[in-house]
Structures are given as C-alpha cells and as structure tokens.
Enzyme design. Structure first.
Site, mmCIF file in Angstrom:
data_model
loop_
_atom_site.group_PDB
_atom_site.id
_atom_site.type_symbol
_atom_site.label_atom_id
_atom_site.label_comp_id
_atom_site.label_asym_id
_atom_site.label_seq_id
_atom_site.Cartn_x
_atom_site.Cartn_y
_atom_site.Cartn_z
ATOM 1 N N HIS A 131 3.986 -11.646 -1.010
ATOM 2 C CA HIS A 131 4.356 -10.743 -0.146
ATOM 3 C C HIS A 131 4.901 -9.432 -0.535
ATOM 4 O O HIS A 131 4.649 -8.449 0.158
ATOM 5 C CB HIS A 131 5.641 -11.603 0.578
ATOM 6 N N GLU A 132 5.516 -9.478 -1.700
ATOM 7 C CA GLU A 132 6.222 -8.217 -2.206
ATOM 8 C C GLU A 132 5.201 -7.282 -2.774
ATOM 9 O O GLU A 132 5.080 -6.188 -2.189
ATOM 10 C CB GLU A 132 7.147 -8.425 -3.230
ATOM 11 N N HIS A 135 3.636 -5.319 0.188
ATOM 12 C CA HIS A 135 4.675 -4.106 0.567
ATOM 13 C C HIS A 135 3.918 -3.034 -0.231
ATOM 14 O O HIS A 135 4.070 -1.761 0.218
ATOM 15 C CB HIS A 135 5.890 -4.457 0.397
ATOM 16 N N GLU A 188 6.689 -6.449 7.936
ATOM 17 C CA GLU A 188 6.852 -7.736 7.435
ATOM 18 C C GLU A 188 5.483 -8.582 7.764
ATOM 19 O O GLU A 188 5.088 -9.249 6.619
ATOM 20 C CB GLU A 188 8.072 -8.326 8.078
HETATM 21 ZN ZN ZN Z 1 9.174 -8.226 3.214
#
Ligand code: ZN
Length: 259
Positions: A131-132, A135, A188
């Site tokens: 997830h990170e 980003h 997100e």
């Molecule tokens: Zn996030």
C-alpha cells in the site's frame, strides 16, 4: 527556481497551458489520468530531504527482528515495483504508540514500531508495504504537489498578479501535507489496488490484506481516535468490501509468483 525563470520567459498562462498538456500521465495498474506539473526528480529529491528530517532525532532500528522483517518484505516488494532509479531505504522508527507507516517519493520507507507490535506475518506486512510503496510509485505526492502549485498558478492568473516568491515554498508545504495528512480517498483506493498487485507479484498472499486491515480495525476499536494509518483511509466497511471484491483477480498472479 527553474519554474520562475521560465514563467518570465513564456508568460504565465502559457506555462499553465503547457503544464496541463505535458503534465498528464496515467497511474500504474488503474490507468487513472494524473495531473503532474512538477518534475519527478524534484519530488524525489524533496522525498529524500523529508525522509532525513523525519528520521533525524528519532530512535530508529532498535529491534533487529523488526528491522529484518521490514527490510526482507520491503526489498522483495521494491524489486517488483520496477523502479531501479529509486534509492530504496527501509527503516523502523521506534515509537510504540504510533500505528503508522509511510513511503516517500523516490523509495524512502519507514514503519513505526507501533504498527509492527500488532504482530504481523510477512504476508500482512506486505499488505502495508504494498500500500505504501503504491503511494510512492503511483506518484501521489507528486500529484498533490502539482495540484497545490497548479492551484497557486491558476489563482495568480485569475488575480492578474505575479506569482508570489513563496511558490517554491508551497511545493514543500504541499509535500509536507502529503506526509502529515491523509491522501485523498481516490488515491487511497488506488494504493489498495496497486498494493495488491505488488504483493501478489512479490509472492505474498493478497488475502493477507484482509487480515491486516481487520487487525488494524481491532486495534483502533475502543480508542478515542483511530490510528493515523486508518484515519486517513476510506471507511472500514467500504475498504474491506473493495478488497474482498478485488483479491480474486490477484490470486492467479500470486500463485504464479509463489511457485
Ligand atoms: Zn494510504
């Protein structure tokens, strides 16, 4: 700096127009169109500087087991992220009360010990890292900086005034917001999908994303304020439903990579 010089040369509205023409790109996996006005190398440089600032004066890497896990999982995901130009770095910030993690543009990743103290399997930690890192490679901070700078330029045009000398400062501020405050909901959801793709290709079971988020939600239950990592994210129910719907698509990729 470079930007202000070229504004004088070509005129402001032309710059905005050119920026809109040349600044669009597509996010990985989702293909969403992005507005990118600031160069990637500038944002990556800001990422490196911010990372150093965030880590300096903090107690880091005190627990060798946690550091080993973060680097093991992080490096495996970084390999499939396919950004050899990024200077990947993985560190643990020893702050038991902070349940959070971040990845800055250019590949600078940190996980707080509060998150690791939840007791995550490698697959679950891969959900965080996926997830990170998503980003970072989807350039969400760059997009954010571009929007802030773009807005400032647009306001200057509308106001008929010059660009304030604080424009370059604004880039920093926008970037700081990316670190301190939530990304948008769309970013997100995108990070969730790109994250599933990354963890599957690195050979981590995407189903662990569900158990990770459930752990997060349990950790936040009964707390006056949700952990940072959750507060910035879509509602629990919406997130779990979207993950559940998306995971089957990534299972064949995982099985292929896991063999
Ligand atoms: Zn996030």
């Amino acid at each position: 700096m470079e930007m202000r010089a070229s504004i004088r040369r070509t005129g402001l509205s032309l710059l905005v127009f050119a920026g809109i023409l040349s600044g669009c790109a597509s996010a990985p996996v989702t293909g969403r169109q992005q507005f990118l006005l600031v160069s990637e190398s500038d944002v990556n440089q800001l990422g490196a500087v911010t990372y150093q600032k965030e880590l300096s004066g903090q107690p880091i890497n005190r627990n060798p087991q946690q550091v080993a896990q973060v680097r093991r999982v992080g490096e495996r995901i970084a390999r499939v992220a396919n950004r050899p130009d990024y200077k990947w770095e993985f560190n643990v910030i020893d702050e038991p009360q902070t349940i959070n993690a971040f990845a800055l543009p250019g590949g600078k990743v940190a996980v707080y010990s509060g998150l690791l103290n939840l007791g995550l399997s490698d697959d679950e930690l891969a959900a965080v890292m996926g997830h990170e890192i998503a980003h970072a490679i989807a350039q969400h901070s760059r997009e954010r900086v571009s929007q802030e700078v773009g807005l400032n330029l647009a306001m200057s045009v509308l106001g008929g005034g010059r660009i304030s000398p604080a424009t370059s400062q604004l880039i920093n501020t926008a970037f700081g917001i990316g670190v301190e405050l939530p990304f948008g909901r769309r970013q997100e959801s995108e990070a969730d999908l790109v994250g599933l793709d990354l963890m599957a290709r690195a050979g981590y079971n995407p189903e662990a994303a569900l158990s990770f988020w459930q752990k997060m939600m349990r950790a936040s239950a009964g707390q006056p304020r949700p952990p940072q990592f959750l507060s910035s994210h879509p509602s629990d129910e919406a997130r779990l439903a979207a993950l559940r719907a998306a995971i089957p698509r990534y299972m064949p990729i995982y099985r292929q990579a896991h063999r």
